[in-house]
Design a protein around this motif. Structure first.
Motif, PDB file in Angstrom:
ATOM      1  N   MET A   1      27.855 -23.787  -4.907  1.00 31.23           N
ATOM      2  CA  MET A   1      28.074 -22.345  -5.060  1.00 31.23           C
ATOM      3  C   MET A   1      27.289 -21.596  -3.992  1.00 31.23           C
ATOM      4  N   ASP A   2      28.009 -20.870  -3.163  1.00 33.11           N
ATOM      5  CA  ASP A   2      27.375 -20.118  -2.080  1.00 33.11           C
ATOM      6  C   ASP A   2      27.216 -18.661  -2.524  1.00 33.11           C
ATOM      7  N   TYR A   3      26.170 -18.428  -3.301  1.00 35.64           N
ATOM      8  CA  TYR A   3      25.942 -17.068  -3.831  1.00 35.64           C
ATOM      9  C   TYR A   3      24.463 -16.750  -3.729  1.00 35.64           C
ATOM     10  N   SER A   4      24.140 -15.611  -3.171  1.00 31.47           N
ATOM     11  CA  SER A   4      22.747 -15.197  -3.007  1.00 31.47           C
ATOM     12  C   SER A   4      22.412 -14.149  -4.069  1.00 31.47           C
TER      13      SER A   4
END
Length: 222
Positions: A1-4
Motif C-alpha cells: 500500500m503506497d499511502y502516506s
C-alpha cells in the motif's frame, strides 16, 4: 500500500470536530432525558391491566425496538413534515427520533426492574396509607431506577453512538463535521480514525462504569 499518513492535516483543522462533538453531546443528553422519563411512563402503561392502554403502548415499544434507528430518523425528518405539516429544526427532530427510540428500550429495562420490586415493599406502602401515585413515586421508581442503572447507562451510551446517524439528515454533529473535513482535506482514513477514537474515548469509560456496577450488584446479591 503506497499511502502516506498525515494526521497533522486533521489536527490543524480540529475546530469543527470539537464543535461537532459538542452537538453530539447535546443531542445525546437531550435524547437521554426523553428516554429516561418517557421510558418509565411507558413501562407503567405497558403493565396496565387494561388492554386498551397496554396494547398500543406495547406496539409503540416493539415498533421502535424492531426497526432500524436510521429508518426512524429519516422518517421523522421527511415524513412528519409531509404528513402533519409540522416543521421543526433538525436538532429537535434528531432529539425526538433518538429519544423515542431510547425510550422504547428503556421501557423494557424499567419493566423488568418494576416486576422485580418485592411485593412486601408494595404491601408496606399500602399499610402506610400511600395512594397508588405515592407508591410509584416513593417505592417503585427509586427501586426500579436503582436496579436498571447498568442497562440505562448501556442504552445511553448506545444512543451516543447511534447519534452519528443524524449526519445523513444534515445535523452538524461529530460525524457530519468529520465527513466534511475528510472531503476538504482528502484524508478520510486519518479523519475517520480520529473520529472513531473520539467515540471510543467517550464510550469506554462509561462501559467500565457499567461493568463495575454489574459486578457490585452481583456481590451484593450473593
Amino acid at each position: 500500500m503506497d499511502y502516506s499518513f498525515d494526521f497533522a492535516s486533521v489536527f490543524r483543522n480540529f475546530g469543527p470536530l470539537w464543535q461537532g462533538l459538542w452537538v453530539t453531546v447535546q443531542l445525546t443528553l437531550a435524547a437521554n432525558i426523553v428516554g429516561l422519563t418517557l421510558g418509565f411512563g411507558l413501562a407503567l402503561l405497558v403493565m396496565s391491566r387494561w388492554a386498551v392502554v397496554r396494547i398500543p403502548v406495547m406496539l409503540f415499544i416493539e415498533f421502535f425496538r424492531c426497526t432500524p434507528a436510521i429508518i426512524q430518523i429519516v422518517w421523522f425528518f421527511y415524513c412528519v413534515p409531509m404528513l402533519f405539516d409540522v416543521f421543526l429544526g433538525s436538532m429537535t427532530m434528531g432529539i425526538m427520533a433518538l429519544g423515542l427510540n431510547l425510550a422504547a428500550f428503556n421501557a423494557e429495562a424499567y419493566r423488568a426492574s418494576i416486576q422485580a420490586v418485592p411485593r412486601e415493599q408494595l404491601d408496606a406502602g399500602v399499610a402506610l396509607g400511600l395512594n397508588p401515585l405515592q407508591r410509584i413515586a416513593y417505592i417503585v421508581l427509586p427501586t426500579a431506577v436503582r436496579n436498571s442503572i447498568p442497562v440505562l447507562l448501556t442504552n445511553g451510551i448506545g444512543t451516543f453512538q447511534q447519534s452519528a446517524l443524524v449526519a445523513i439528515v444534515a445535523v452538524q454533529d461529530l460525524m457530519y463535521q468529520g465527513k466534511t473535513l475528510a472531503t476538504q482535506t482528502y484524508r478520510p482514513i486519518e479523519t475517520f480514525t480520529i473520529i472513531a477514537l473520539i467515540y471510543f474515548a467517550v464510550s469506554f469509560p462509561v462501559s467500565q462504569i457499567v461493568g463495575s456496577l454489574e459486578r457490585r450488584r452481583e456481590v451484593l446479591a450473593s
